[in-house]
Design an enzyme around this catalytic site. Sequence first.
Site: not given
Length: 358
Positions: A156, A197, A233, A263, A265
């Site tokens: 990030e 990432n 996400h 990641e 979701d």
Amino acid sequence: MKKTITTLFVATCSFIPPIAVQASELPAISLKSLAKQSNIYVGAALETRHLKEPEFAKTFSSQFNQLTPENEMKWVNIHPQRDRFDFSKGDELVAFAQQHNMQVKGHTLVWHIQNPDWLTQKEWTAPELEKVLEEHIKTVVGHYKGKVKYWDVVNESFNENGSYRETLWYKVLGERYLELAFKFAHEADPEAILFYNDYNNEGMGAKSNAIYRKVKGMVEEGVPIHGVGFQLHLMGEHALSEQDLARNINRLKHLGLKIHFTEIDVRIRDNASHFSLDAQARIFGRLMDFAIYYPEIDMYTTWGVTDKYSWVPGWFTGYGRALMFDENYQAKNAFKAVYSSLLSASKGEFSYQPPISQ
């Protein structure tokens, strides 16, 4: 180009195989076994405390073959004091992974959050901070050399508008901290596969463009970077932009980089109907379709195993139910959709193609 697998397939998210997939009655062929046939690791992020619960450990070990430490390898936990490292919890997760023949992806070596006070509350000169960064990365990666094959090296670094995030690392070292981090990680373990990432970087936009320009420059300069992670996400109420996702994957693969879904979701509103669960399932399934289609995508990781321990409700008020298993370890339509894509793959029935495939 389609991934070369044992058998090819047709994947349609709307098809749900007529199988019982409750935690107590999961299909005879596991999710991880099907994923292996498509050369994909299917994994999840978790903490050591989760494995103390038998149903969690059973569900995770039976269906997944890749593990990402959710917090145990972040600075605040693994390097709590300037002169002390604590590998105990990370070692516990790695041991579990080895026991169950899983790959481990270390997360994360450089981030602007979850750092110890000794690091953030001191005024560093550039040479001092570079030395700290080198020591941390080489110690952590060196400790897990031969045990952790993949690393999220930097996490990030960019804002939504494509500018650099004003982190400790950027303020003191400038953008070269990314090159330094990858260089140090590679020196510590030349066999490790190293990733940048980020979130909101899966499509086309200012942020993903900035990331593309940066990694392109790193590749051209010979910096040892091997891939880019899309956190994913997502929200069930927003359809996946397949065209933008395909365009971004294609430009990164043309640099010779791998792509990981790191990641995943898909959160839905607390008061949402069962139709939202169907929309969620379509997104989970379509992401697996992408992973099967592209040989550059060999890791599909969800940020958690069960809604019981998801981070989503604590961060997004009014949202939850973001994972493939509910709070009682019952497999949801999201699991069925992912399983369906992989099951179709094993039957040699592939027809899905992204909107832009070249």
